[in-house]
Design an enzyme around this catalytic site. Structure first.
Site, PDB file in Angstrom:
ATOM      1  N   GLN A  99     -11.447 -10.602  -4.731  1.00 27.65           N
ATOM      2  CA  GLN A  99     -10.647 -10.151  -3.587  1.00 27.65           C
ATOM      3  C   GLN A  99     -11.567  -9.675  -2.460  1.00 27.65           C
ATOM      4  O   GLN A  99     -12.366  -8.758  -2.637  1.00 27.65           O
ATOM      5  CB  GLN A  99      -9.685  -9.018  -3.989  1.00 27.65           C
ATOM      6  CG  GLN A  99      -8.647  -8.793  -2.883  1.00 27.65           C
ATOM      7  CD  GLN A  99      -7.740  -7.601  -3.092  1.00 27.65           C
ATOM      8  OE1 GLN A  99      -8.206  -6.514  -3.440  1.00 27.65           O
ATOM      9  NE2 GLN A  99      -6.443  -7.773  -2.862  1.00 27.65           N
ATOM     10  N   TYR A 186      -5.023  -2.425   5.415  1.00 28.89           N
ATOM     11  CA  TYR A 186      -6.434  -2.590   5.768  1.00 28.89           C
ATOM     12  C   TYR A 186      -6.576  -3.557   6.955  1.00 28.89           C
ATOM     13  O   TYR A 186      -5.574  -3.946   7.569  1.00 28.89           O
ATOM     14  CB  TYR A 186      -7.233  -3.034   4.531  1.00 28.89           C
ATOM     15  CG  TYR A 186      -7.215  -1.965   3.460  1.00 28.89           C
ATOM     16  CD1 TYR A 186      -7.763  -0.703   3.714  1.00 28.89           C
ATOM     17  CD2 TYR A 186      -6.627  -2.183   2.217  1.00 28.89           C
ATOM     18  CE1 TYR A 186      -7.728   0.298   2.746  1.00 28.89           C
ATOM     19  CE2 TYR A 186      -6.590  -1.181   1.256  1.00 28.89           C
ATOM     20  CZ  TYR A 186      -7.140   0.058   1.525  1.00 28.89           C
ATOM     21  OH  TYR A 186      -7.103   1.059   0.583  1.00 28.89           O
ATOM     22  N   ARG A 233      -3.220 -11.951  -0.162  1.00 28.65           N
ATOM     23  CA  ARG A 233      -2.314 -10.852  -0.541  1.00 28.65           C
ATOM     24  C   ARG A 233      -1.713 -10.235   0.710  1.00 28.65           C
ATOM     25  O   ARG A 233      -2.424  -9.942   1.666  1.00 28.65           O
ATOM     26  CB  ARG A 233      -3.068  -9.793  -1.334  1.00 28.65           C
ATOM     27  CG  ARG A 233      -2.105  -8.899  -2.099  1.00 28.65           C
ATOM     28  CD  ARG A 233      -2.812  -8.072  -3.149  1.00 28.65           C
ATOM     29  NE  ARG A 233      -1.928  -7.876  -4.281  1.00 28.65           N
ATOM     30  CZ  ARG A 233      -1.735  -6.711  -4.880  1.00 28.65           C
ATOM     31  NH1 ARG A 233      -2.389  -5.637  -4.503  1.00 28.65           N
ATOM     32  NH2 ARG A 233      -0.903  -6.614  -5.897  1.00 28.65           N
ATOM     33  N   GLY A 323      -0.579  -4.226 -12.248  1.00 31.49           N
ATOM     34  CA  GLY A 323      -1.680  -3.349 -11.874  1.00 31.49           C
ATOM     35  C   GLY A 323      -1.906  -2.271 -12.910  1.00 31.49           C
ATOM     36  O   GLY A 323      -2.733  -2.410 -13.826  1.00 31.49           O
ATOM     37  N   ARG A 324      -1.126  -1.185 -12.803  1.00 33.01           N
ATOM     38  CA  ARG A 324      -1.318  -0.054 -13.727  1.00 33.01           C
ATOM     39  C   ARG A 324      -1.218  -0.462 -15.190  1.00 33.01           C
ATOM     40  O   ARG A 324      -2.027   0.025 -16.002  1.00 33.01           O
ATOM     41  CB  ARG A 324      -0.366   1.082 -13.345  1.00 33.01           C
ATOM     42  CG  ARG A 324      -0.818   1.770 -12.052  1.00 33.01           C
ATOM     43  CD  ARG A 324       0.301   2.512 -11.356  1.00 33.01           C
ATOM     44  NE  ARG A 324       1.276   1.590 -10.797  1.00 33.01           N
ATOM     45  CZ  ARG A 324       2.277   1.964  -9.988  1.00 33.01           C
ATOM     46  NH1 ARG A 324       2.406   3.234  -9.653  1.00 33.01           N
ATOM     47  NH2 ARG A 324       3.126   1.069  -9.512  1.00 33.01           N
TER      48      ARG A 324
HETATM   49  C1  FNR Z   1      -4.391  -0.572  -6.636  1.00 34.00           C
HETATM   50  N1  FNR Z   1      -3.926  -1.627  -5.835  1.00 34.00           N
HETATM   51  C2  FNR Z   1      -4.830  -2.438  -5.176  1.00 34.00           C
HETATM   52  N2  FNR Z   1      -4.389  -3.488  -4.429  1.00 34.00           N
HETATM   53  C3  FNR Z   1      -5.264  -4.336  -3.853  1.00 34.00           C
HETATM   54  O1  FNR Z   1      -4.830  -5.300  -3.207  1.00 34.00           O
HETATM   55  N3  FNR Z   1      -6.617  -4.159  -4.013  1.00 34.00           N
HETATM   56  C4  FNR Z   1      -7.136  -3.124  -4.715  1.00 34.00           C
HETATM   57  O2  FNR Z   1      -8.371  -3.007  -4.858  1.00 34.00           O
HETATM   58  C5  FNR Z   1      -6.218  -2.205  -5.299  1.00 34.00           C
HETATM   59  N4  FNR Z   1      -6.655  -1.122  -6.008  1.00 34.00           N
HETATM   60  C6  FNR Z   1      -5.778  -0.324  -6.710  1.00 34.00           C
HETATM   61  C7  FNR Z   1      -6.261   0.696  -7.539  1.00 34.00           C
HETATM   62  C8  FNR Z   1      -5.392   1.444  -8.313  1.00 34.00           C
HETATM   63  C9  FNR Z   1      -5.937   2.491  -9.226  1.00 34.00           C
HETATM   64  C10 FNR Z   1      -3.988   1.182  -8.233  1.00 34.00           C
HETATM   65  C11 FNR Z   1      -3.020   1.970  -9.084  1.00 34.00           C
HETATM   66  C12 FNR Z   1      -3.507   0.207  -7.398  1.00 34.00           C
HETATM   67  C13 FNR Z   1      -2.510  -2.032  -5.911  1.00 34.00           C
HETATM   68  C14 FNR Z   1      -2.280  -2.862  -7.184  1.00 34.00           C
HETATM   69  O3  FNR Z   1      -2.936  -4.121  -7.097  1.00 34.00           O
HETATM   70  C15 FNR Z   1      -0.786  -3.155  -7.429  1.00 34.00           C
HETATM   71  O4  FNR Z   1      -0.270  -3.848  -6.330  1.00 34.00           O
HETATM   72  C16 FNR Z   1       0.009  -1.876  -7.649  1.00 34.00           C
HETATM   73  O5  FNR Z   1      -0.608  -1.051  -8.613  1.00 34.00           O
HETATM   74  C17 FNR Z   1       1.447  -2.184  -8.073  1.00 34.00           C
HETATM   75  O6  FNR Z   1       1.476  -2.844  -9.308  1.00 34.00           O
HETATM   76  P1  FNR Z   1       1.865  -2.048 -10.683  1.00 34.00           P
HETATM   77  O7  FNR Z   1       0.789  -1.027 -10.910  1.00 34.00           O
HETATM   78  O8  FNR Z   1       3.192  -1.382 -10.404  1.00 34.00           O
HETATM   79  O9  FNR Z   1       1.930  -3.124 -11.699  1.00 34.00           O
END
Ligand code: FNR
Length: 372
Positions: A99, A186, A233, A323-324
């Site tokens: 990314q 961003y 994205r 993600g999480r």
């Molecule tokens: C993120 N998210 C995120 N998105 C992205 O485009 N680049 C990144 O580097 C990050 N970093 C990131 C770190 C942490 C700790 C979290 C919790 C989230 C957003 C992530 O990719 C995702 O879109 C969200 O977490 C929602 O998905 P979940 O967690 O509900 O499955």
């Protein structure tokens, strides 16, 4: 005909994915020198059973940074570090995209080269926005962002070139794909949105003008990788770091059509309510995307196996990113397949530190692949 589910293989551009469980990009802030190493090789290798891993956001240049301890892809050392990660994932039969990230105004002089202000479409500070800095005593923590300076029109080709160079390095490191990070408020998102982009040159004003720079970036990166190995994205409707937008829907539709024409592999949406809150895509948004974009559609944000199954079954998504759940479950596809319980992620170890909360979440068989 059998219903499409998370385990139906998927052709994603040039890649054949064995399943539709995507690892979402996740910043983990564990590269103090911005170079991925053995710890990252181990972490990503543990998650190689994903249909596709999308790496944590990776800075394309020194000015692209807003958070200390995040990795880059502008030096030979960083490229070599990522090569090790890619090899670790490939050795376990996985696939990985990088990314590409520029934070724009979500930064501070302390993180920028020569203590200069961060750059943005317009000199507007993000209300309530914080970045992550290292203080003079060596400690690190969140800090309000600085007021950015507006990029001159003739500086923009230089940033497009930074993206292109980052893609060249990503290709040499062996990545299967790249994802252009135009989400989460961003730099590229700042160009797309009306509240952050108040320019009067060819990069501001109309939907077409606001999309111009992000599309130039996509074109530059696609020249290196081929459009079938490029995804993007997006986060229409999201409100983060003080970003506001009066035309998210128009912009999303315009981008979908433009990117479809270019033959991009996928559009990846982080849904606006991913961090809670009550903002949702408007009625019919997913269907509109399907009509306007002929590549793959990936959705992310608050999905579990059942919601993902529904989204795939109703035909509005081709894959779902997690993600999480991926932070805490290195073997997430296997858990979904068997209906096993999921480990709970610990938000205290999301960012920073080392193995704890990173590579020590147990696999189903409790077998910890140990480092080393
Ligand atoms: C993120 N998210 C995120 N998105 C992205 O485009 N680049 C990144 O580097 C990050 N970093 C990131 C770190 C942490 C700790 C979290 C919790 C989230 C957003 C992530 O990719 C995702 O879109 C969200 O977490 C929602 O998905 P979940 O967690 O509900 O499955």
């Amino acid at each position: 005909m059998q219903e499409t589910n998370l385990f139906t293989p998927l052709q994603l551009g040039k890649l054949s994915l064995p399943n539709r469980v995507i690892m979402a990009p996740l910043t983990r802030s564990r590269t103090p020198d911005s170079v991925p190493g053995k710890l990252q090789e181990f972490y990503y290798g543990q998650r190689a059973s994903a249909g596709l891993i999308i790496s944590e956001a990776t800075n394309i240049s020194p000015t692209a940074r807003g958070y200390v301890y995040t990795p880059g892809i502008w030096t030979d050392e960083q490229e070599a570090g990522w090569k090790g990660v890619v090899e670790a994932v490939h050795a376990k039969g996985g696939r990985i995209a990088l990314q590409l990230w520029h934070v724009g105004r979500v930064s501070h002089e302390m993180v920028q080269p020569n203590g200069e202000p961060p750059v943005a479409p317009s000199a507007i500070k993000g209300e309530g926005a914080e970045c992550f800095v290292e203080f003079e005593d060596g400690s690190a923590g969140p800090h309000p962002t600085s007021t950015p300076r507006a990029l001159e029109t003739d500086e923009i080709p230089g940033i497009v070139e930074d993206y292109r160079q980052a893609a060249v390095r990503a290709k040499r490191a062996g990545f299967d794909m790249v994802e252009v990070h135009a989400a989460n408020a961003y730099l590229l998102n700042q160009f797309l949105a009306t509240g952050t982009n108040q320019r009067t040159d060819r990069y501001g004003g109309s939907v077409e003008n606001r999309a111009r720079f992000p599309l130039e970036v996509v074109d530059a990166v696609a020249e290196v990788f081929g459009p079938e190995r490029v995804g993007i994205r997006l986060t229409p409707f999201i409100e983060l770091f003080g970003l506001t937008d009066d035309e998210p829907e128009e912009m999303a539709y315009y981008l979908a059509e433009q990117l479809s024409r270019r033959g991009l592999a996928y559009l990846h949406f982080n849904e606006p309510n991913w961090a809670g809150g009550d903002i949702h895509f408007p009625e019919g948004f997913h269907e509109q995307m399907r009509q306007r974009f002929r590549g793959a559609l990936i959705y992310c944000g608050g999905y579990d196996a059942e919601r993902a199954r529904q989204r795939l079954a109703d035909g509005t998504a081709d894959a779902v990113a997690f993600g999480r759940p991926y932070i805490a479950n290195p073997d997430l596809p296997e858990r979904f397949r068997t209906g096993a319980a999921l480990n709970e992620p610990d938000s205290r170890t999301f960012y920073g530190g080392a193995e704890k909360g990173y590579t020590d979440y147990p696999f189903l068989d409790n077998g910890h692949d140990r480092l080393g």
